[in-house]
Design a protein around this motif. Structure first.
Motif, short mmCIF file in Angstrom:
data_model
loop_
_atom_site.label_atom_id
_atom_site.label_comp_id
_atom_site.label_asym_id
_atom_site.label_seq_id
_atom_site.Cartn_x
_atom_site.Cartn_y
_atom_site.Cartn_z
N VAL A 59 0.83 -1.20 0.00
CA VAL A 59 0.00 0.00 0.00
C VAL A 59 0.87 1.25 0.00
CG1 VAL A 59 -1.78 1.25 1.26
CG2 VAL A 59 -1.87 -1.22 1.14
N ASN A 60 1.97 1.25 0.75
CA ASN A 60 2.88 2.39 0.73
C ASN A 60 3.52 2.56 -0.64
OD1 ASN A 60 2.25 1.95 3.41
ND2 ASN A 60 4.26 2.53 4.16
N PHE A 61 3.85 1.45 -1.27
CA PHE A 61 4.45 1.49 -2.60
C PHE A 61 3.46 2.09 -3.60
CE2 PHE A 61 5.78 -0.33 -6.65
CZ PHE A 61 7.15 -0.14 -6.62
N LEU A 62 2.21 1.67 -3.51
CA LEU A 62 1.17 2.22 -4.39
C LEU A 62 0.97 3.70 -4.13
CD1 LEU A 62 -1.20 1.93 -6.39
CD2 LEU A 62 -2.60 1.15 -4.46
N ARG A 113 -1.19 3.18 -16.80
CA ARG A 113 -2.62 3.15 -16.48
C ARG A 113 -2.88 4.02 -15.26
NH1 ARG A 113 -5.51 -1.13 -18.97
NH2 ARG A 113 -4.14 -2.44 -20.23
N PRO A 114 -3.99 4.76 -15.24
CA PRO A 114 -4.24 5.67 -14.11
C PRO A 114 -4.60 4.95 -12.81
CG PRO A 114 -6.10 5.67 -15.62
CD PRO A 114 -5.03 4.86 -16.29
N THR A 115 -5.27 3.81 -12.91
CA THR A 115 -5.67 3.06 -11.72
C THR A 115 -5.41 1.57 -11.93
OG1 THR A 115 -7.93 2.84 -12.56
CG2 THR A 115 -7.48 4.72 -11.09
N LEU A 116 -5.42 0.84 -10.84
CA LEU A 116 -5.28 -0.61 -10.91
C LEU A 116 -6.60 -1.22 -11.35
CD1 LEU A 116 -3.29 -1.36 -7.62
CD2 LEU A 116 -2.40 -1.18 -9.94
N ASN A 117 -6.52 -2.13 -12.28
CA ASN A 117 -7.70 -2.83 -12.79
C ASN A 117 -7.68 -4.26 -12.27
OD1 ASN A 117 -8.94 -4.71 -15.07
ND2 ASN A 117 -9.95 -2.71 -15.21
N LYS A 118 -8.76 -4.66 -11.60
CA LYS A 118 -8.79 -5.97 -10.97
C LYS A 118 -8.65 -7.10 -11.99
CE LYS A 118 -11.71 -8.98 -8.16
NZ LYS A 118 -10.54 -9.58 -7.52
N ASN A 119 -9.38 -6.99 -13.09
CA ASN A 119 -9.31 -8.06 -14.09
C ASN A 119 -7.92 -8.20 -14.67
OD1 ASN A 119 -12.05 -8.61 -13.75
ND2 ASN A 119 -12.66 -7.19 -15.37
N LEU A 179 4.74 -8.52 -5.67
CA LEU A 179 3.47 -7.78 -5.76
C LEU A 179 3.72 -6.31 -6.13
CD1 LEU A 179 1.47 -9.14 -2.69
CD2 LEU A 179 1.17 -9.73 -5.08
N ASN A 180 4.74 -5.71 -5.52
CA ASN A 180 5.04 -4.32 -5.84
C ASN A 180 5.47 -4.15 -7.29
OD1 ASN A 180 4.42 -3.35 -3.29
ND2 ASN A 180 6.50 -3.57 -2.52
N LEU A 181 6.24 -5.09 -7.81
CA LEU A 181 6.64 -5.02 -9.21
C LEU A 181 5.45 -5.19 -10.14
CD1 LEU A 181 10.02 -6.99 -9.18
CD2 LEU A 181 9.68 -4.53 -9.36
N MET A 182 4.49 -5.99 -9.73
CA MET A 182 3.27 -6.13 -10.51
C MET A 182 2.50 -4.81 -10.55
SD MET A 182 0.19 -8.92 -9.94
CE MET A 182 1.39 -10.23 -9.71
N ILE A 183 2.41 -4.13 -9.40
CA ILE A 183 1.76 -2.83 -9.34
C ILE A 183 2.51 -1.81 -10.20
CG2 ILE A 183 1.16 -0.92 -7.79
CD1 ILE A 183 0.76 -3.02 -5.58
N TYR A 184 3.82 -1.82 -10.08
CA TYR A 184 4.65 -0.88 -10.86
C TYR A 184 4.47 -1.11 -12.35
CZ TYR A 184 8.84 1.69 -12.31
OH TYR A 184 9.70 2.57 -12.91
N HIS A 185 4.41 -2.35 -12.76
CA HIS A 185 4.26 -2.68 -14.18
C HIS A 185 2.94 -2.14 -14.74
CE1 HIS A 185 4.22 -4.78 -17.95
NE2 HIS A 185 3.20 -5.54 -17.60
N VAL A 186 1.87 -2.25 -13.98
CA VAL A 186 0.56 -1.81 -14.46
C VAL A 186 0.48 -0.28 -14.49
CG1 VAL A 186 -1.91 -1.80 -13.96
CG2 VAL A 186 -0.60 -3.91 -13.71
N LEU A 187 0.94 0.39 -13.44
CA LEU A 187 0.77 1.84 -13.34
C LEU A 187 1.82 2.62 -14.10
CD1 LEU A 187 -0.20 2.27 -9.56
CD2 LEU A 187 -1.71 2.15 -11.55
N VAL A 188 3.05 2.12 -14.14
CA VAL A 188 4.15 2.88 -14.75
C VAL A 188 4.46 2.37 -16.15
CG1 VAL A 188 6.56 3.59 -14.50
CG2 VAL A 188 5.12 3.37 -12.48
N ASP A 189 4.75 1.07 -16.28
CA ASP A 189 5.11 0.54 -17.59
C ASP A 189 3.97 0.67 -18.59
OD1 ASP A 189 7.59 -0.08 -16.64
OD2 ASP A 189 7.13 -2.18 -16.22
#
Length: 462
Positions: A307-310, A356-362, A343-353
């Motif tokens: 959550v802090n990473f996000l 995308r503006p938000t995390l998408n559950k699907n 998990l943090n790298l997964m978040i980074y990949h979606v938002l930065v790479d």
């Protein structure tokens, strides 16, 4: 925890067992308290398993998927939510290349036990909000008797006569039957993974306050839960404990403690800054190696709670964490499929790479399933997987010669029938222009136009 996703298919067999009897109270608790936490699909999967005809017989998952109207991925997501909340225990056996799952259903906790469980109560509070949470507590808590009448209830010994010798020396039938009874509840224990929370530091901080540190021993599990969910450090934890302790009575209020964290979480992290590495350059290094930017990213991802990473990424991009994103991250952590760094790298990949503006559950579920199948458990493996995904996305889609695509299926070229083709004039003029209408054709055309106007005027008048 071993992931069984790779063993699951529509043809895989399963049987259903019941660990407890389900009462009307059980179904009410499942609907009111568990469903906001696990979601309607997981609650429906619990009901589907319970009401499955001949549930103790071997069935294929295809039957259950058809009953629930979902695919295998959504059923797996519902199953692990039931497992995480103690409603389901899953075991798998394999004999002669035949895989069989055994799903053991456990009765929901009684409302009082549910509200006293730190994990479940915090998740419910986050899902429904403080006001509705209070209503659920009030509705599921028996109201105390208002009349102060005299209690004339008889005790057991007032009604029944028991031989004293039988109580001193229990009959053999009683002692023998007790050996086959479970020692404790059949419900699985809800736990949190081991953390590096410094209890000694927390105790030293509380020594300089009015809070009785010894009285907080009963709430250790609650503090661990909040630490694992929100990444709260020891000084911040001590501050929340102080705010949730009554100055007059010196009593710690666990419910107030949960509400404070849920309400102030967004404000709590706005002042914190977590540096994230810049995206890697387009020229990615060879597989198995990482450049300096990726090494810095791995270091931050390993040392920062999800959550802090996000929150750090959101702050750099000028955004904010939505309630849905908090639930998505909490679900990813609860699955216990990957370490925090992955998990943090997964978040980074979606938002930065992928910008995308938000995390998408699907999308995250798709990536998590893909990484789980590939056995991704280290940051280096995650970065290698991200590179493969980026290379596949950058490759141009080429078509085979000969008009074949989509796995060799020939392209069908449709031809227009003769009547649909552009008409050609049979008798072109010497200049190449079509012949002019004759006088008779012009008269017939004028008559048709006049009849059309008459019909149209007659409709408008009517």
């Amino acid at each position: 925890m071993e992931d069984s996703w790779h063993q699951l298919s529509p043809k895989t067999g399963f049987v259903v067992r019941l660990a407890d009897r389900l009462t009307e109270q059980s179904w009410q608790t499942l609907s009111q308290l568990y469903q906001p936490v696990i979601g309607p699909l997981a609650a429906g999967a619990f009901s589907g398993l319970f009401w499955l005809p001949q549930r103790d017989h071997l069935h294929r998952h295809a039957v259950l998927l058809a009953t629930l109207g979902v695919d295998l991925a959504h059923f797996y997501e519902a199953r692990i939510r039931l497992e995480a909340t103690g409603l389901l225990t899953t075991t798998v056996t394999q004999a002669s290349d035949l895989t069989t799952f055994t799903y053991t259903l456990h009765a929901p906790l009684l409302p009082a036990a549910f509200f006293n469980d730190d994990l479940l109560s915090v998740q419910l509070l986050d899902a429904v909000g403080e006001d509705f949470y209070r209503e659920l507590v009030a509705q599921n808590t028996p109201a105390p008797a208002t009349d102060a009448g005299q209690d004339i209830t008889k005790t057991f010994l007032d009604v029944f006569q028991v031989v004293g010798g039988e109580l001193k020396q229990l009959p053999a039938a009683v002692t023998a039957s007790r050996q086959h009874l479970p020692v404790s509840s059949t419900a699985p224990q809800l736990g949190t993974p081991a953390t590096d929370f410094d209890w000694q530091l927390l105790g030293q901080i509380l020594e300089h306050s009015y809070v009785d540190a010894n009285a907080l021993q009963a709430h250790r599990q609650l503090f661990l839960t909040e630490h694992a969910t929100y990444g709260i450090d020891e000084p911040t934890m001590a501050r929340f404990i102080g705010e949730a302790t009554n100055l007059a009575t010196n009593q710690f209020d666990a419910e107030q403690f949960k509400r404070l964290i849920a309400q102030q979480f967004g404000q709590q992290h706005r002042g914190q800054t977590v540096k994230t590495a810049a995206p890697a350059s387009a020229a990615a290094p060879a597989a198995g190696t990482t450049n300096r930017a990726e090494q810095a990213l791995i270091q931050v991802a390993t040392a920062t709670p999800p959550v802090n990473f996000l929150q750090a990424i959101k702050k750099q991009t000028g955004g904010f964490i939505t309630d849905g994103e908090q639930r998505i991250v909490r679900d990813l952590v609860g699955r216990q499929l990957f370490p925090t760094s992955v998990l943090n790298l997964m978040i980074y990949h979606v938002l930065v790479d992928e910008d995308r503006p938000t995390l998408n559950k699907n999308l995250l579920d798709t990536i998590a399933n893909d990484w789980s199948k590939a056995g991704i458990q280290t940051p280096a493996q995650a970065i290698a997987k991200i590179r493969d995904r980026q290379k596949a996305a950058q490759q141009p889609k080429t078509r085979r010669a000969g008009g074949r695509r989509n796995g060799g299926t020939p392209t069908v070229r449709e031809t227009l029938p003769d009547w649909a083709k552009k008409p050609t004039t049979a008798n072109p003029t010497p200049t190449g222009k079509p012949a002019q209408y004759t006088a008779q054709q012009k008269q017939e055309l004028a008559e048709r136009i006049a009849r059309f106007k008459q019909r149209r005027e007659g409709k408008e008048e009517s």
